[in-house]
Design a protein around this motif. Structure first.
Motif, PDB file in Angstrom:
ATOM      1  N   GLY A  47      29.558  20.407  12.180  1.00 14.28           N
ATOM      2  CA  GLY A  47      28.726  21.420  11.277  1.00 14.28           C
ATOM      3  C   GLY A  47      27.552  22.037  12.149  1.00 14.28           C
ATOM      4  O   GLY A  47      26.906  21.429  12.738  1.00 14.28           O
ATOM      5  N   TYR A  48      27.443  23.482  12.150  1.00 20.82           N
ATOM      6  CA  TYR A  48      26.504  24.173  12.745  1.00 20.82           C
ATOM      7  C   TYR A  48      25.264  24.524  11.566  1.00 20.82           C
ATOM      8  O   TYR A  48      25.648  25.187  10.640  1.00 20.82           O
ATOM      9  CB  TYR A  48      26.848  25.550  13.353  1.00 20.82           C
ATOM     10  N   GLY A  49      24.136  24.550  12.188  1.00 20.68           N
ATOM     11  CA  GLY A  49      22.961  25.029  11.333  1.00 20.68           C
ATOM     12  C   GLY A  49      22.764  24.173   9.860  1.00 20.68           C
ATOM     13  O   GLY A  49      22.894  22.610   9.929  1.00 20.68           O
ATOM     14  N   ILE A  50      22.694  24.835   8.933  1.00 23.81           N
ATOM     15  CA  ILE A  50      22.550  24.283   7.722  1.00 23.81           C
ATOM     16  C   ILE A  50      23.908  23.331   7.335  1.00 23.81           C
ATOM     17  O   ILE A  50      24.018  22.477   6.656  1.00 23.81           O
ATOM     18  CB  ILE A  50      22.280  25.307   6.243  1.00 23.81           C
ATOM     19  N   GLY A  51      25.083  23.751   7.889  1.00 21.23           N
ATOM     20  CA  GLY A  51      26.264  23.059   7.784  1.00 21.23           C
ATOM     21  C   GLY A  51      26.099  21.558   8.547  1.00 21.23           C
ATOM     22  O   GLY A  51      26.791  20.616   7.918  1.00 21.23           O
ATOM     23  N   GLY A  52      25.482  21.665   9.596  1.00 20.69           N
ATOM     24  CA  GLY A  52      25.268  20.363  10.119  1.00 20.69           C
ATOM     25  C   GLY A  52      24.494  19.269   9.330  1.00 20.69           C
ATOM     26  O   GLY A  52      24.575  18.091   9.153  1.00 20.69           O
ATOM     27  N   GLY A  53      23.328  19.881   8.829  1.00 22.85           N
ATOM     28  CA  GLY A  53      22.420  18.976   7.941  1.00 22.85           C
ATOM     29  C   GLY A  53      23.304  18.793   6.818  1.00 22.85           C
ATOM     30  O   GLY A  53      22.947  17.218   6.054  1.00 22.85           O
ATOM     31  N   ALA A  54      23.977  19.387   6.101  1.00 23.41           N
ATOM     32  CA  ALA A  54      24.895  19.181   4.977  1.00 23.41           C
ATOM     33  C   ALA A  54      25.842  18.116   5.222  1.00 23.41           C
ATOM     34  O   ALA A  54      26.077  17.365   4.469  1.00 23.41           O
ATOM     35  CB  ALA A  54      25.744  20.529   4.397  1.00 23.41           C
ATOM     36  N   PRO A  69      19.418  20.903  10.485  1.00 19.34           N
ATOM     37  CA  PRO A  69      17.966  20.383   9.855  1.00 19.34           C
ATOM     38  C   PRO A  69      18.540  19.979   8.611  1.00 19.34           C
ATOM     39  O   PRO A  69      19.719  20.338   7.906  1.00 19.34           O
ATOM     40  CB  PRO A  69      17.251  21.569   9.769  1.00 19.34           C
ATOM     41  N   ILE A  70      18.080  18.719   8.291  1.00 22.96           N
ATOM     42  CA  ILE A  70      18.407  18.305   6.946  1.00 22.96           C
ATOM     43  C   ILE A  70      17.297  18.525   5.867  1.00 22.96           C
ATOM     44  O   ILE A  70      16.284  17.762   5.772  1.00 22.96           O
ATOM     45  CB  ILE A  70      18.569  16.733   7.185  1.00 22.96           C
ATOM     46  N   PHE A  71      17.128  19.672   5.310  1.00 27.39           N
ATOM     47  CA  PHE A  71      16.254  20.139   4.457  1.00 27.39           C
ATOM     48  C   PHE A  71      16.124  19.293   3.169  1.00 27.39           C
ATOM     49  O   PHE A  71      14.754  18.903   2.705  1.00 27.39           O
ATOM     50  CB  PHE A  71      16.673  21.393   3.789  1.00 27.39           C
ATOM     51  N   SER A  72      17.030  18.351   2.636  1.00 33.33           N
ATOM     52  CA  SER A  72      16.960  17.587   1.512  1.00 33.33           C
ATOM     53  C   SER A  72      16.282  16.417   1.963  1.00 33.33           C
ATOM     54  O   SER A  72      15.923  15.642   0.871  1.00 33.33           O
ATOM     55  CB  SER A  72      18.223  17.381   0.980  1.00 33.33           C
ATOM     56  N   ALA A  73      15.938  15.988   3.270  1.00 32.08           N
ATOM     57  CA  ALA A  73      15.274  14.828   3.413  1.00 32.08           C
ATOM     58  C   ALA A  73      13.872  15.124   3.332  1.00 32.08           C
ATOM     59  O   ALA A  73      12.836  13.959   3.507  1.00 32.08           O
ATOM     60  CB  ALA A  73      15.605  14.341   4.826  1.00 32.08           C
TER      61      ALA A  73
END
Length: 484
Positions: free
Chosen positions: A272-279, A305-309
């Motif tokens: 996963g790239y970008g937000i897909g990687g965090g997801a 990046p893992i924004f939900s963390a």
């Protein structure tokens, strides 16, 4: 992209001709040269719909626009058949300044024009439109190696699912997909309706500048402001639903479908790239992921990046007015009023996912620096060390946040805006990032392939790559992902 350089050269030629009027007597009598700045401006505009957004051509666009404005008065005077009393290039200062400014403007356009074609690979690639009816979402799948059948020896090929970045979509990881296919994977990637520059049946579709700005703000301010982080969480949640749907689709019974002939759905890796990687990291850390998806043997998060963390400040509590004196009530009201205008900030980390499958994190070489390690990459490092399974983080020297994609080759100018730490952004040919990215993904995946006789081809990588291990890493030599 040779034809793009031809257009850029034509624009420069059309600009030079009117600027030379004051130096050559024969050119002074050719009044039609006054229209050439406008023609050059139109050609520059046409570059963008024809070749997509080319950031290196923006200075040339602004230059030709300014020159067109400078020539408006003499052009209209000529159209009215009036005497030409004021011509910009008659003023030597204007002609010299315009010529000097043209050099760096044209130089940027020529230098950062990609040397290779930027179109999508078509040979050996099958496209299929898939609908997620409950979510009312449409996906355009690109399957690399479709219909090839089994690998030599009758073995099924392991599958690599690539979740593209929202910005650029599948068009900026197309070469990565190709390299992975050449190494022995069947590769699936996709674009969807809300991606920026998504791919449809008729080709790429653009999006609004506002959407680009919102995504840029999420990636730059999502680790500082709670409201922006909330927007990042929403995008992350969307990507999680997409991955879940595509996994269920891929693991469904495709018996008789030539597209999936020879695909080993018992050995699936997801990148996963970008937000897909965090997801992807968030999803792999959800309870029961390994039990629900036994075919997934590992994940790869690229600058994810893992924004939900992250957690943020709480809004001021609403105090009961009857329990406060008039002074305290007034003060609380003033504080609440000002809090509406002061944005709430991110304060730290909350619950960080712990992936249930082996994980590889590909990050910029800036990530180990404490300035970034404790901010932008804080959740990634905590997920690395808290993983329930083997996990490793890799940073290629000189790699910026975009360098694990096709962008260095297709949009070299972006490397100036988002460079790595240890390499000059002007040194474009020092490393083949696409090749190294595919090689690291392959080397990592081969370590965890189970009962697969069709092993993808590994490659020896440079020992200068920074590695940091976490989780239950039980290999004697973690640098085995760099070796044959």
């Amino acid at each position: 992209m040779g034809e793009l350089r031809i257009l850029e050269g034509l624009v420069v030629f059309l600009i030079i001709l009117p600027l030379l009027r004051s130096f050559f007597i024969k050119l002074e009598s050719i009044d039609g040269l006054l229209f050439l700045p406008f023609v050059s401006f139109c050609i520059t505009i046409a570059i963008f719909p024809a070749y997509g957004f080319r950031p290196e051509c923006i200075p040339l666009l602004l230059y030709t626009f300014s020159l067109t404005i400078a020539y408006i008065t003499p052009v209209f005077t000529l159209l009215k058949h009036s005497p030409l009393d004021i011509i910009p290039e008659k003023r030597s200062v204007f002609a010299i300044a315009a010529a000097i400014l043209l050099v760096p403007t044209a130089g940027i356009a020529f230098f950062f024009t990609p040397s290779q074609e930027t179109g999508l690979v078509s040979e050996g690639v099958f496209t299929r439109k898939v609908y997620n009816l409950p979510e009312k979402t449409e996906f355009m799948l690109r399957i690399y190696g479709s219909g090839e059948g089994e690998a030599p020896g009758g073995a099924r090929r392991p599958l690599m699912l690539l979740v593209p970045p929202i910005a650029g979509s599948v068009s900026v990881i197309d070469q990565v997909c190709l390299k992975l296919w050449e190494r022995g994977f069947t590769v699936i990637s996709y674009s969807r309706l809300f991606d920026i520059s998504q791919q449809g049946e008729g080709g790429p579709y653009g999006t609004s500048i506002a959407a680009v700005y919102r995504l840029f703000r999420v990636h730059t301010r999502g680790f500082k402001l709670l409201s922006v982080n909330t927007a990042g969480r929403a995008l992350e949640a969307e990507r999680i639903k997409e991955i879940q749907f595509l996994l269920s689709y891929i693991q469904a019974d495709h018996r008789g479908d030539s597209v999936f002939a020879g695909v080993d759905t018992a050995n699936i890796f997801i990148a996963g790239y970008g937000i897909g990687g965090g997801a992807l990291t968030q999803l792999a850390g959800s309870p029961g992921f390994n039990r629900t998806n036994p075919g997934v043997k590992g994940i790869i998060a690229v600058e994810g990046p893992i924004f939900s963390a992250f957690t943020g400040e709480e809004p001021p509590p609403q105090a009961a007015g009857e329990d406060l004196s008039w002074f305290r009530s007034l003060r609380a009201g003033i504080v609440r009023w000002f809090s509406r205008w002061r944005p709430l900030r991110i304060t730290g980390l909350g619950v960080v996912p712990r992936p249930e499958v082996p994980a590889l994190y590909l990050v910029s070489d800036k990530a180990p620096d404490p300035r970034y390690r404790d901010t932008r990459y804080a959740a990634v490092f905590q997920a690395l060390h808290g993983s329930r399974e083997p996990a490793v983080l890799a940073a290629v020297p000189g790699a910026g946040i975009l360098d694990y994609t096709d962008i260095p080759e297709k949009f070299p100018f972006y490397r100036v805006l988002f460079p790595g730490k240890k390499q000059s952004p002007w040194d474009r040919d020092r490393r083949d990032f696409v090749k190294e990215t595919a090689a690291m993904m392959t080397n990592f995946a081969v370590l965890f392939l189970e009962n697969s006789p069709a092993l993808p081809r590994r490659e020896q990588l440079g020992q200068d790559i920074y590695l940091e291990t976490g989780g239950a890493w039980n290999f004697r030599n973690p640098r085995s992902i760099l070796e044959l």
